[in-house]
Design an enzyme around this catalytic site. Structure first.
Site, mmCIF file in Angstrom:
data_model
loop_
_atom_site.group_PDB
_atom_site.id
_atom_site.type_symbol
_atom_site.label_atom_id
_atom_site.label_comp_id
_atom_site.label_asym_id
_atom_site.label_seq_id
_atom_site.Cartn_x
_atom_site.Cartn_y
_atom_site.Cartn_z
ATOM 1 N N GLY A 103 -63.330 21.411 4.645
ATOM 2 C CA GLY A 103 -62.431 20.262 4.724
ATOM 3 C C GLY A 103 -60.994 20.575 4.365
ATOM 4 C CG HIS A 112 -68.854 42.467 24.333
ATOM 5 N ND1 HIS A 112 -68.522 42.767 23.022
ATOM 6 C CD2 HIS A 112 -69.034 43.673 24.940
ATOM 7 C CE1 HIS A 112 -68.496 44.074 22.865
ATOM 8 N NE2 HIS A 112 -68.809 44.650 24.011
ATOM 9 C CG ASP A 144 -68.546 40.432 20.510
ATOM 10 O OD1 ASP A 144 -69.303 39.952 21.372
ATOM 11 O OD2 ASP A 144 -68.003 41.543 20.639
ATOM 12 N N GLY A 187 -70.082 51.393 26.075
ATOM 13 C CA GLY A 187 -71.513 51.679 25.945
ATOM 14 C C GLY A 187 -71.926 51.793 24.497
ATOM 15 C CG ASN A 188 -70.387 54.370 21.307
ATOM 16 O OD1 ASN A 188 -69.699 55.183 21.903
ATOM 17 N ND2 ASN A 188 -71.392 54.736 20.528
ATOM 18 C CB SER A 189 -70.308 47.413 22.894
ATOM 19 O OG SER A 189 -68.947 47.592 23.150
ATOM 20 C CB THR A 209 -67.621 45.079 17.971
ATOM 21 O OG1 THR A 209 -67.651 43.975 18.872
ATOM 22 C CG2 THR A 209 -66.309 45.056 17.201
ATOM 23 C CB ALA A 210 -63.584 46.217 20.121
ATOM 24 C CB ILE A 211 -62.157 51.425 21.350
ATOM 25 C CG1 ILE A 211 -62.192 51.134 22.863
ATOM 26 C CG2 ILE A 211 -63.475 51.996 20.875
ATOM 27 C CD1 ILE A 211 -62.371 52.374 23.720
#
Length: 453
Positions: A257, A95, A125, A198-200, A216-218
């Site tokens: 499968g 992202h 991501d 910005g840490n992402s 990746t997220a908070i």
């Protein structure tokens, strides 16, 4: 039980809590000096056209065309990244660089490099970049994230809010966190180390100086850190990096499968299980790896390679990190008996061209490419693997389907009261010429009904 309870190891006994005031005055500074050089800033940019509010208005476009549109402007985003190979391979979040035309990498010493995108994967991501520095670069080695435990100390390094490289400390708050809703990949390390915009793409490191995850997220209602951050485990990062190193431009999850659902309390009681956990097999494809391995509908996968499976998200993680071509050991509850089977993880099979079609003609869905869902195509469209029906795969610009707001991933459930099971069913119905069209779509689990003349 088939799933063993691991005894305490030497690594467990080596971990200690502070025993004195001297211990509490110890510093992370040596660890930061050792690792911070491998954490970089990622600058992504793309050119976007500024649209006039009159754009698309037939009256104004008749006289002025597109003259109302302003000059193009540069849209930029900022994130962090981690060098994981001395040749210049950098890991960041997808992202951070999504839709970017140029991506620059700034090292901790201030030098900047243009980067080349090796791989972008929306489902995990993660994105893999490559820079040519002409020298060996500092790196972070990948830890075995399966050995990370709740309570372990960690440092988060990144560039929050663009203020410059910043280090925060905390602990691992939870492992195998699922149902977070960040991406299709749903298996995260949770930490209370402060993570902000910005840490992402930045590093979550352990006390041995190895990378345990990519921040990746908070979870936040204000946009700032409230102590609930999520990182993609290093074992998943390793799998995606290896794909890029081998020349792959996308990360593929193995095909087995079969489709699954979580084991609820009611299901567990019906199966005679003391606890509700595992992944319940709901469908087995003919001639697939699952059928060849002996899986049956109604079986419950309890563990993969001795790792307990709490839900089908955890199962997907274990299979993805094992990798295509590998053989995994499954602990299975089948007809009230536990057994062990081996399963070969295959490369995803291509979609059958007969399963997809482009709707044409004078109708509201004209310009929509639709597909009869399989586990593989459902996963690619960011739907649950067990989703069935007919989904929109692509919308062509300036078509009736685009104008009514149809989106990729939408599932066409009914047209004029008729159930839609296959792409051929939909094409047949849309070839008719009723006075009124009644549609029933499913989007993100919600039913949308539309009536169009």
């Amino acid at each position: 039980m088939i799933v063993p309870v691991h005894a305490q190891t030497a690594a467990d006994t080596a971990k200690q809590v502070p025993a004195s005031r001297v211990d509490t005055q110890l510093s992370f500074a040596p660890l930061v000096k050792q690792t911070a050089g491998a954490v970089v800033n990622v600058y992504a940019a793309r050119e976007v056209q500024q649209r006039s509010p009159f754009a698309g208005d037939p009256f104004f476009e008749q006289f002025f065309g597109g003259q109302f549109n302003g000059p193009p402007r540069i849209q930029s985003s900022l994130g962090s990244g981690v060098i994981v190979d001395a040749s210049g391979i950098v890991v960041t979040n997808n992202h951070v660089i999504r839709d970017a035309e140029t991506v620059k990498i700034a090292l901790s010493d201030g030098r900047e490099f243009e980067s080349r995108i090796l791989l972008k994967d929306e489902s995990t991501d993660l994105a893999i970049l490559k820079i040519e520095a002409g020298e060996q670069l500092p790196i972070l080695q990948l830890a075995d994230s399966d050995k990370v435990e709740v309570g372990d100390l960690v440092l988060a390094i990144g560039n929050p809010f663009g203020v410059g490289q910043t280090v925060t400390s905390g602990i691992v708050s939870a492992q195998a966190r699922t149902r977070v809703g960040i991406s299709d990949f749903d298996f995260f390390i949770q930490t209370d180390a402060a993570i902000n915009p910005g840490n992402s793409g930045g590093a979550l490191i352990g006390m041995d100086g190895k990378l345990v995850g990519i921040n990746t997220a908070i979870f936040s209602r204000s946009g700032g850190s409230v102590g609930i951050g999520f990182a993609i485990p290093s074992n998943m990062v390793r799998a995606v990096v290896e794909t890029a190193k081998q020349g792959g431009d996308k990360f593929e999850r193995p095909y087995i499968g079969a489709t699954f659902q979580n084991v609820t309390s009611d299901v567990a009681e019906g199966l005679g299980m003391k606890q509700p956990y595992g992944a319940l097999v709901t469908n087995v494809a003919k001639d697939g790896p699952a059928e060849k391995g002996g899986l049956q509908v109604g079986d419950v996968i309890l563990a993969v390679d001795d790792f307990r499976i709490e839900n089908f998200d955890g199962l997907g993680y274990r299979l993805s990190t094992a990798g295509i071509g590998k053989t995994v050991k499954l602990n299975v509850l089948s007809r009230s008996k536990e057994k062990v089977i081996s399963l070969v993880l295959e490369k995803p099979r291509p979609d059958d061209p007969a399963n997809k079609t482009v709707i044409q003609g004078k109708n509201p869905l004209s310009g929509a490419q639709v597909i009869t869902l399989t586990p593989s195509s459902a996963t690619r469209l960011h739907l649950s693997a067990e989703t069935t029906g007919v989904a929109v795969e692509k919308i062509f610009a300036n078509t009736p389907a685009a104008r009514i707001g149809l989106q990729p991933g939408d599932i066409v459930r009914k047209v004029n009261g008729r159930d839609i099971a296959t792409a051929a069913d939909l094409a047949t119905v849309m070839a008719t010429k009723p006075v009124l069209w009644r549609f029933e779509f499913e989007r993100d689990g919600a039913i949308i009904r539309q009536i169009i003349r």
